[in-house]
Each structure stands twice: as structure tokens, then as C-alpha cells.
Design an enzyme around this catalytic site. Structure first.
Site, PDB file in Angstrom:
ATOM      1  N   LYS A 141      -0.944  -0.840  -4.513  1.00 25.12           N
ATOM      2  CA  LYS A 141      -2.187  -0.149  -4.157  1.00 25.12           C
ATOM      3  C   LYS A 141      -1.871   1.313  -3.874  1.00 25.12           C
ATOM      4  O   LYS A 141      -0.999   1.609  -3.052  1.00 25.12           O
ATOM      5  CB  LYS A 141      -2.847  -0.777  -2.932  1.00 25.12           C
ATOM      6  CG  LYS A 141      -4.152  -0.073  -2.528  1.00 25.12           C
ATOM      7  CD  LYS A 141      -4.887  -0.829  -1.436  1.00 25.12           C
ATOM      8  CE  LYS A 141      -4.387  -0.501  -0.059  1.00 25.12           C
ATOM      9  NZ  LYS A 141      -5.237  -1.115   1.000  1.00 25.12           N
TER      10      LYS A 141
ATOM     11  N   GLY B 289      -4.340  -4.892   5.602  1.00 26.67           N
ATOM     12  CA  GLY B 289      -3.387  -4.694   6.685  1.00 26.67           C
ATOM     13  C   GLY B 289      -3.637  -3.396   7.429  1.00 26.67           C
ATOM     14  O   GLY B 289      -4.241  -2.470   6.891  1.00 26.67           O
TER      15      GLY B 289
ATOM     16  N   SER C 138       0.843  -1.189   0.000  1.00 25.42           N
ATOM     17  CA  SER C 138       0.000   0.000   0.000  1.00 25.42           C
ATOM     18  C   SER C 138       0.881   1.243   0.000  1.00 25.42           C
ATOM     19  O   SER C 138       1.753   1.390   0.861  1.00 25.42           O
ATOM     20  CB  SER C 138      -0.912  -0.013   1.232  1.00 25.42           C
ATOM     21  OG  SER C 138      -1.777   1.099   1.238  1.00 25.42           O
TER      22      SER C 138
END
Length: 366
Positions: free
Chosen positions: A159, A289, A133
Site C-alpha cells: 500500500k 492498522g 503500508s
């Protein structure tokens, strides 16, 4: 399994770099750990609540308080994880606090009988593919440098965090720089409204895996409406706090993909139930997460090894966020992390490191 005592321990984990989303910037993690002690074994759980109630209504001080005053006193004698889940159900909300306590009990339970988290949950793989991310940056060149670094480390999916004013341009820049072969998705953290549908639909041009939680967490109807206006699959995160929420989202057409975060849904038992529901309906899931330490990461990696987790999750290596983890670090190999095979979580805190980062502790005798 008789629990003789529970430790609530606070630790401070500085991040290697600030992590910015549409709801704020994190520079460090104030983590609440739960340690359950039994005559046979000890177990650990990690509460993923943030310092402030920005991701959802929970926050670390509140989690510690509800554990101390309500959840721990409600534990049944001789509790296993299923009995704990049942005993905590009457208390409204506080999913992250419940998840930490349930996980610690489950870890102790599995350690005592020599069974791993992965085996207990039904893992079908020995390692899992890992995405990363990438937070909102100050500039597109800075973003491109970060993405290049993560691709160089071997992450198999990128992401991008987005928000109004930081969406089309960064996505376009990443696509143009790294090409169509990069698995790319975006996460809005509920930053948009249905009035932004025309802007969001422009993301369809970039062949994204999904757009995660574009609208408010409490509005499945609007997500269903948006899904009809976009070809990019809608994935829900904050909206899914239970298997019932997942069933409603699927029925309404509000999501064609679901991000499962065990802390958000109340624990790994509920996360497994959501996985099973989605598999039955042909809906892909992936493991999100919350900047976990090695303790939370170990459990997430085990969950992500279940057969329905067909998309790479946010189960990044330890060094993505921390210079030093409190467990033996998880290290990326060919874009994957190994699923721990030891009893329980398969990892445990390194005592000296844990002591160095501890800011407070409390022992509750049962």
C-alpha cells in the site's frame, strides 16, 4: 465480572524509521495502554489515538482524560464487554478511548474463561495474509528501495501513501519496477477533493486493488460521485466510524470495499458488526492498522482471521515499525502472521521491556 481497578499507562515507542502520510510525519508512538484488573484475570487494551488530532479528532492526552473523568466511572458493576459497550454509548465520540477500555475488559473476560480473541470473534483461519503500508518518501528511488525490501520480506500486498503531487509518478514507478503481479493499492487519507477526480481517474491505468479514502471523511456523497468516475474500487477508512456509517456508504455506492480499524469504530464488537454487515452485502473488508504494539496487533490479527476479511490487511510484523516490541514479536512467515490461540489476546507485555518504555502511569481503584 467484577473490576477492582484500572491502570492507565503511557509508553514511548520510537519507530525504526519516520512514517509520513498526507497529514504528517510520525517518528515515535506515544501509546496509552489500559489494564483492567479483576479477581480472575487481567486484560489489556491499546488506545491507537495519535499524539495530535491529525488522523481524526482524538489524541492521546484527550483519550486519557475522557477515560479518567467519564468512561471508567460509567462502568457498570460486574461488567462484561457487551455491557461496557452499552454503558459507554451515551458519550459522544471518543471511539479510540472506548475501544481501549472495551478491549481490556474483553481480554480479561476471555482470559478468565480460557477463550481466545479469535474464537470469540469467529475467526475461520489459523493465519492471515499480511500487507504493508509504505509512507511518502523524499524520492522515487528511495520508495523503490523500500518496496523492494518489503517484497523481499514476503509481504503479499503493498500500500502506497499518496497526496497531491505524490501519486501518479510513484505508482507508475512501482508498477514498472515490480510488475503487474504485485498486489498494489493506494491510500490518500482524505487529501483530495472531487475537483481532483480527473487526476485520480488516471490511477485506473495501474490495475490497483483499491484507492483508500481519497476525499473528506465526512462526505459520502462526493465519494459516491467519484466512484462513478473511476474503475478503481473506492475503499473508505476515516469515513466509517460505526456499522451505521458502513450501511450508509454501501447504500449510497460510496464504497465497494471497507477498511475496518477497531480503534476508529469504537472496539472489536463494533468491528465484528461491520464485518457481518459487509458479508451480508457482499462487500469485502480488510483490517487496517495504526502502528500498534504487539497488544493491538494480536487483536487485529484475530479480527483479520474472520471469513469476510478477504483482502490482506495492514497487520504487519512487529519489526515493520519497532526495533523491540513490548510483547513477543509477531514475525512474518511466508507472507502471513499466525493468529494467537492462547486465552484472551494470547499475548501479554514483557515486564522488563514494558517498564523500560513506560513514561507515566496511573492507578484508578474501583
Amino acid at each position: 465480572m467484577k473490576i477492582t481497578g484500572i491502570e492507565l499507562r503511557r509508553i514511548a515507542m520510537p519507530l525504526r524509521a519516520p512514517f509520513r502520510t498526507s497529514f504528517g510525519v510520525e517518528t515515535a508512538r506515544d501509546v496509552l495502554l489500559v489494564r483492567v484488573v479483576t479477581p480472575e484475570a487481567e486484560g489489556w487494551g491499546e488506545c491507537v489515538a495519535m499524539t495530535e488530532p491529525l488522523y481524526n479528532s482524538e489524541y492521546v492526552d484527550g483519550a486519557a482524560d475522557v477515560l479518567r473523568r467519564f468512561l471508567i466511572p460509567a462502568l457498570p458493576e460486574g461488567a462484561d464487554a457487551i455491557a461496557v459497550k452499552r454503558a459507554l454509548k451515551p458519550f459522544k465520540g471518543h471511539k479510540m478511548a472506548k475501544a481501549a477500555l472495551e478491549t481490556a475488559v474483553l481480554d480479561a473476560q476471555l482470559r478468565a474463561r480460557g477463550e481466545s480473541f479469535g474464537s470469540y470473534l469467529g475467526a475461520s483461519r489459523e493465519r492471515v495474509p499480511c500487507g504493508v503500508s509504505v509512507g511518502i518518501m523524499d524520492s522515487i528511488p528511495e520508495l523503490l528501495d523500500a518496496v523492494e525490501g518489503f517484497i523481499g520480506e514476503g509481504y503479499v500486498r503493498i500500500k502506497l501513501k499518496i497526496q497531491p503531487g505524490w501519486d501518479l509518478a510513484p505508482v507508475r514507478a512501482v508498477r514498472e519496477r515490480f510488475g503487474d503481479d504485485v498486489l498494489l493499492q493506494v491510500d490518500a487519507n482524505a487529501a483530495y477533493t472531487l475537483a481532483d477526480a480527473r487526476q485520480l481517474a488516471k490511477l485506473d491505468a495501474f490495475d490497483l486493488l483499491l484507492i483508500e479514502q481519497p476525499l473528506a471523511d465526512d462526505d459520502l456523497i462526493q465519494h459516491a460521485a467519484l466512484a462513478k468516475l473511476m474503475s478503481t474500487p473506492i475503499c473508505l477508512d476515516e469515513s466509517i466510524e460505526s456499522v451505521e456509517d458502513a450501511a450508509a456508504a454501501i447504500t449510497l455506492g460510496a464504497a465497494s470495499i471497507i477498511n475496518v480499524k477497531p480503534g476508529r469504530v469504537g472496539g472489536y464488537l463494533e468491528a465484528k458488526a461491520i464485518h457481518d454487515l459487509c458479508v451480508a452485502h457482499g462487500v469485502p473488508v480488510w483490517c487496517g492498522g495504526m502502528l500498534e504494539t504487539g497488544l493491538g496487533r494480536a487483536a487485529n490479527v484475530a479480527l483479520a482471521a474472520l471469513p469476510g476479511f478477504t483482502l490482506p490487511g495492514d497487520t504487519s510484523a512487529s519489526r515493520r515499525y519497532f526495533a523491540t516490541d513490548i510483547t513477543t514479536p509477531f514475525e512474518l512467515a511466508d507472507g502471513h502472521l499466525d493468529v494467537p490461540t492462547g486465552p484472551g489476546l494470547g499475548v501479554e507485555p514483557i515486564a522488563d521491556i514494558l517498564d523500560d518504555v513506560t513514561t507515566a502511569g496511573e492507578w484508578i481503584k474501583l
